[in-house]
Design an enzyme around this catalytic site. Structure first.
Site, mmCIF file in Angstrom:
data_model
loop_
_atom_site.group_PDB
_atom_site.id
_atom_site.type_symbol
_atom_site.label_atom_id
_atom_site.label_comp_id
_atom_site.label_asym_id
_atom_site.label_seq_id
_atom_site.Cartn_x
_atom_site.Cartn_y
_atom_site.Cartn_z
ATOM 1 N N GLU A 1 10.607 0.199 -2.150
ATOM 2 C CA GLU A 1 10.024 0.275 -3.485
ATOM 3 C C GLU A 1 10.966 0.912 -4.486
ATOM 4 O O GLU A 1 10.878 0.656 -5.673
ATOM 5 C CB GLU A 1 8.705 1.065 -3.401
ATOM 6 C CG GLU A 1 7.949 1.138 -4.719
ATOM 7 C CD GLU A 1 6.742 2.084 -4.649
ATOM 8 O OE1 GLU A 1 6.265 2.362 -3.534
ATOM 9 O OE2 GLU A 1 6.311 2.541 -5.724
ATOM 10 N N TYR A 53 11.887 -15.538 -29.330
ATOM 11 C CA TYR A 53 12.752 -15.705 -30.509
ATOM 12 C C TYR A 53 13.193 -17.153 -30.713
ATOM 13 O O TYR A 53 13.314 -17.611 -31.853
ATOM 14 C CB TYR A 53 13.967 -14.786 -30.409
ATOM 15 C CG TYR A 53 13.627 -13.363 -30.753
ATOM 16 C CD1 TYR A 53 13.208 -13.033 -32.048
ATOM 17 C CD2 TYR A 53 13.685 -12.355 -29.809
ATOM 18 C CE1 TYR A 53 12.872 -11.738 -32.373
ATOM 19 C CE2 TYR A 53 13.349 -11.045 -30.120
ATOM 20 C CZ TYR A 53 12.946 -10.746 -31.407
ATOM 21 O OH TYR A 53 12.604 -9.471 -31.742
#
Lengths: 368, 624
Positions: free
Chosen positions: A202, A109
């Protein structure tokens, strides 16, 4: 004692920032001179094509080969991406100078304020990788961060370097939900710790269990949730904990081919980031869940999908899976054609994994 | 039970067209106004073309009562600087249907001048006003007629006739007719505009009912060479046509009046002397074939009648019955029909029968058709299984059909003569296209003459691209014998050929600013309808159109790729102009400098060589 170390660290971080700015300036100056001399500016950029990604056995990671491409402002087809990259360097320079952080989406942006067009975010992401490749520095060094999704918990003292928090310290065991690993933690100075090991898991669920069960205290450890495939900020932090604090790193993943590869990426990087060399922890150890554990611990399993199996065959071609436990466990997965998640231990009680499995694996890690 | 007697009436051509006027394009006030304009303008142009005069045509349309809503009566006047019409013929030419001078075989806009009288007829039946014709042949005296048509008798009624002195020759025709200009206006303006494109040597002025003037001055000073009238080609013939030609070709038995007798006496050297029958015969035998044909026929008749000049004066030949070898005549003295036998042994017998039976087939072919030599004629006779010396007058109906079919199918005739065609020429066409469309690119081609069904034709075509041409092309302008075709373009052969073309192959994409001008010249344009608006797809014409279009398209493609390169260069130069300053801006801050680098030098380097010209070429694309 602590203050002097902190000052020293602060100096080190300032040094790093200065280096980055110097490097950007030298790139800019070269382009400036070309233009001023009536020449089309150009620079070379290492090729990131598949044929130029090679495995370096000494470094134990993927690196880019010697092929490089010339990017020139004279080539009208490259003019746009040339300008985009120049803008990004310009933007990174401002970020670094002002010590502001931004995300990949921000970059996309922000470009619009300068009339630099990006078709979509994937185009701007790609240019960010270009900048990394040209400078051999990860984007985090330029204050560009991905979305945060990983977290850390444990006895670790840090000192912020980001504007507004400079000099402020924090102990990362004060908040039981853990601390998300964002720009401030990636750039902070690591001051001190009582921990002796880093355990990367994890999954968020297991991370919470570990905190609850006070694994940090029981095993003198820092716990990190990678949130699946470890983001680069997390890998950077893991590397720093290993390199700067001298802590060994062990990794605990699901018992499937993806888990095995999550561990591998922390250890030796990914082909996607072959242009970067400061993201790997070659000494990190994958301790489970192994394929052999499935039988050994009689874990409940689910069958592998066709996609899982295909992934196994793919990884068999990877040079890093040609020996040791990496090869062995991959072969067993293929033989079993079944997989087990970390939560599978809950079959034997919620704390079975922390009471029985983890201690055994920590012991084992010492001999790996 | 009452029986109804059917009445059979012969109707006049005027009556026929009165009840079938939509056939000729007079179906409604809109179409009729347009058709009337066309007929008069085309007549004027044809008249000027024939005499090699650079045409100056002035068209005026005025509402009788401007306040009335359409449809309403309009006065339509067309004035030209042509040769005018002899005052003797004015009433017949403008007051009779199917009276005209254009019956020969050559290229002209109109065929018989039928349309103009149709327009007059239409004007009369809708407004009951006479046509006003002003004509001057010598440029001194002008005849002015007011005429009405007697529809049932197909005869002109002269309402008024006066003469006055003027200074210019020419013709002016003015009719009052029911029309709808609000609807027909666009077509009429298009017609005038397109006519001036295909007739660049004419000045055409149009004053419309709203007071607007459309002036199209000539921009070519040379009038194309006028076509010559030629004999028909065997391929374009039919039974009826052959029959008419035979009637024309028969050596008629001369009308034996005083003048004729005087002539025969003179030929024999007997102007003053009166000789007996035998002496006359002796004299004629001595002169033999040195005598003119007609004289010999009279002598032959005398030999059978056994009469001298005095007696000959008192009879009229009625019939020669060849099969029965009898000669019938009317005796004025006895007021009755008489006959004599003809001796077939007589030297005059063959002469007389041949005269009645007409010329031999081979002579008929070589004399009545274009480009047929004696050798071809004999070859044809063999092909058609006729004796070469077969007399045309002896042909039965069946034989005529056979002859007609053979003429159409025999392949060894030479291609039709194209001298009867008057194409505009590539140069004036190109000039016209450039003037009217102001394009960036123009190409024209005139194909060699070709023929369909024995009618010669020539295709002229032009193509133009860019410039002031509107996008949304190809815009197709169709012309036939210098007439713009404005209606029914969907079913036209030209449109078919254009639509079949794969423009992508010629680098023409999207909605291009692109014009195609097609001109078909022929002694007979194969129109699909009597309204003369669309050309039928004869394979020979289609093929020629395709070849012309392909040739031009290839030229266009070459231009387009050059143009494409220029546009690409322009695009690239735009890219540099956009991005280099940005790079300069970013690297200035990056390098920690205050002043921007001097990047103008490299921008100049990438600018195309002729930036101005390319800017001009870019314009039409934005022009929507």
């Amino acid at each position: 004692m602590k203050t002097s170390k902190s000052k020293e660290l602060n100096k080190k971080s300032k040094e790093k920032q200065k280096n980055i700015l110097e490097m950007l300036k030298s790139h800019g100056a070269k382009i400036y001179d070309d233009l001023d001399n009536g020449q089309f500016p150009k620079f070379s950029i290492p090729s990131r094509s598949v044929s130029n990604i090679v495995y370096d056995k000494k470094l134990r990671q993927y690196i880019l080969g010697n092929n490089s491409a010339l990017r020139s402002a004279k080539n009208s087809a490259q003019l746009r991406s040339f300008t985009q990259l120049m803008w990004l360097a310009f933007f990174a320079n401002r970020l670094t100078q002002e010590k502001k952080s931004s995300t990949l989406r921000d970059v996309y942006y922000s470009s619009q304020a300068f009339a630099v067009e990006f078709e979509d975010q994937s185009e701007s992401d790609n240019i960010i990788v270009d900048l990394e490749a040209v400078t051999s520095k990860p984007r985090e060094d330029f204050h560009i961060f991905p979305e945060e999704r990983s977290s850390i918990f444990g006895d670790l003292d840090i000192e912020y370097t980001i504007p507004g928090y400079e000099g402020k310290t924090m102990n990362l065991s004060n908040h039981p939900d853990g601390y998300s690993i964002g720009p401030s933690l990636t750039t902070c100075d690591l001051v001190g710790t009582s921990a002796e090991i880093v355990i990367a898991v994890e999954k968020g669920g297991l991370f919470t269990r570990f905190v609850e069960e006070q694994i940090d205290k029981k095993f003198k450890s820092i716990i990190i949730n990678t949130g699946g495939q470890a983001p680069r900020s997390t890998r950077t932090l893991l590397k720093r904990l290993h390199d700067e604090m001298g802590l060994p790193v062990i990794i605990l993943t699901d018992g499937d081919v993806y888990g095995e590869h999550i561990a591998m990426v922390i250890k030796s990087g990914s082909a996607n980031a072959a242009h970067l060399r400061e993201l790997t922890v070659p000494d990190a150890k994958w301790v489970g869940v192994w394929a052999t554990d499935i039988e050994k611990y009689k874990l409940p399993t689910i069958p592998m999908t066709e996609f899982d199996i295909k992934r196994c065959y793919d990884l068999q071609k990877d040079p890093r899976y040609q020996e040791g436990i990496w090869k062995k466990e991959l072969d067993v997965f293929l033989k079993l054609k079944r997989k087990a998640e970390l939560e599978a231990f809950s079959k034997y009680g919620l704390t079975n994994i922390t009471d029985k499995y983890l201690p055994q694996k920590l012991e084992l890690a010492k001999s790996l | 039970m009452s029986s109804i007697k059917e009445k059979f009436n012969q109707i006049s051509p005027s009556e026929f067209f009165y009840s079938n006027r939509d056939l000729a394009g007079f179906s409604n006030p809109t179409r009729s106004l347009y058709t009337a304009v066309r007929e008069f303008v085309e007549n004027s142009l044809d008249a000027c073309d024939q005499k090699g005069i650079l045409p100056d045509v002035h068209l005026t349309i005025k509402a009788v009562d401007p306040e009335k809503p359409d449809p309403k009566p309009y006065i339509l006047t067309v004035k030209d600087n042509g040769p005018g019409v002899d005052s003797k013929y004015v009433p017949l030419a403008f007051g009779t249907i199917l009276y005209g001078s254009k019956f020969g075989l050559k290229q002209a806009r109109g065929m018989f001048g039928l349309g103009a009288t149709m327009a007059i007829l239409y004007g009369q039946i809708t407004t009951n006003k006479p046509v006003i014709v002003k004509s001057s042949r010598d440029g001194k005296i002008q005849d002015e007629f007011e005429l009405l048509l007697d529809i049932q008798k197909n005869k002109p009624i002269i309402v008024k006739h006066k003469t006055k002195e003027i200074s210019k020759s020419g013709l002016s025709v003015s009719i009052c007719l029911e029309g709808d200009y609000s609807k027909a206006g666009t077509k009429i303006r298009d017609y005038v505009y397109e006519t001036s494109l295909i007739t660049p040597y004419a000045t055409i002025t149009f004053d419309d009912p709203k007071g607007q003037k459309f002036h199209h001055p000539r921009f070519v000073k040379n009038i194309p060479s006028p076509p010559t009238i030629i004999r028909p080609h065997p391929h374009g013939i039919d039974v009826e046509r052959i029959r008419r030609m035979i009637v024309e070709s028969l050596f008629e038995i001369p009308n034996i009046d005083d003048t004729m007798i005087e002539k025969v006496r003179k030929d024999l050297g007997l102007s003053k002397k009166n000789l007996s029958f035998t002496a006359i015969m002796e004299k004629a035998r001595k002169k033999g074939k040195s005598l003119p044909c007609q004289t010999r026929v009279v002598i032959a008749l005398m030999s059978f009648l056994k009469m001298d000049f005095e007696k000959l004066n008192k009879i009229r030949i009625e019939d020669i019955d060849v099969p029965n070898k009898k000669l019938f005549y009317w005796d004025f003295g006895d007021s009755q029909s008489k006959s004599v036998d003809m001796d077939s042994e007589s030297q005059y017998y063959n002469l007389l029968t041949h005269t009645v039976q007409g010329e031999p087939l081979t002579t008929f072919l070589t004399k009545r058709f274009q480009r047929v030599g004696p050798t071809t004629a004999v070859k044809f006779a063999k092909f058609a299984k006729f004796k070469p010396e077969k007399r045309m007058g002896t042909m039965t109906n069946q034989e005529l059909v056979k002859l007609s079919n053979s003429l159409q199918t025999f392949e060894d005739f030479m291609a039709p003569d194209s001298n009867c065609l008057a194409p505009l020429g590539a140069e004036p066409l190109e000039k016209g296209i450039k003037k009217f469309f102001n394009p960036d690119f123009t190409a024209v081609v005139q194909r060699p003459a070709s023929a369909y069904s024995g009618f010669p034709f020539i295709i002229e075509m032009g193509i133009a691209y860019g410039g002031e041409i509107k996008s949304g092309g190809p815009h197709v302008y169709r012309f036939a014998n210098r007439i713009p075709l404005l209606y029914d373009e969907g079913s036209d052969v030209v449109l078919k050929v254009v639509n079949d073309a794969d423009w992508g192959r010629y680098k023409v994409k999207g909605e291009p600013p692109f014009v195609i001008v097609s001109h078909i010249c022929s002694t007979r344009i194969p129109y699909k309808t009597a309204g003369k608006e669309n050309v039928a797809d004869r394979p020979e014409i289609e093929r020629e159109l395709r070849l012309a279009l392909q040739l031009l398209s290839r030229k266009l493609a070459a231009y387009m790729s050059k143009r494409g390169q220029a546009e690409m260069a322009k695009k690239r130069s735009n890219l540099y102009a956009k991005y280099i300053p940005m790079i300069a801006e970013f690297c200035t801050e990056l390098a920690g400098k205050k002043k921007e680098p001097d990047y103008k030098k490299i921008l100049e380097e990438v600018n195309p060589i002729e930036p101005k010209k390319i800017v001009e070429e870019e314009k039409p694309i934005e022009n929507k």
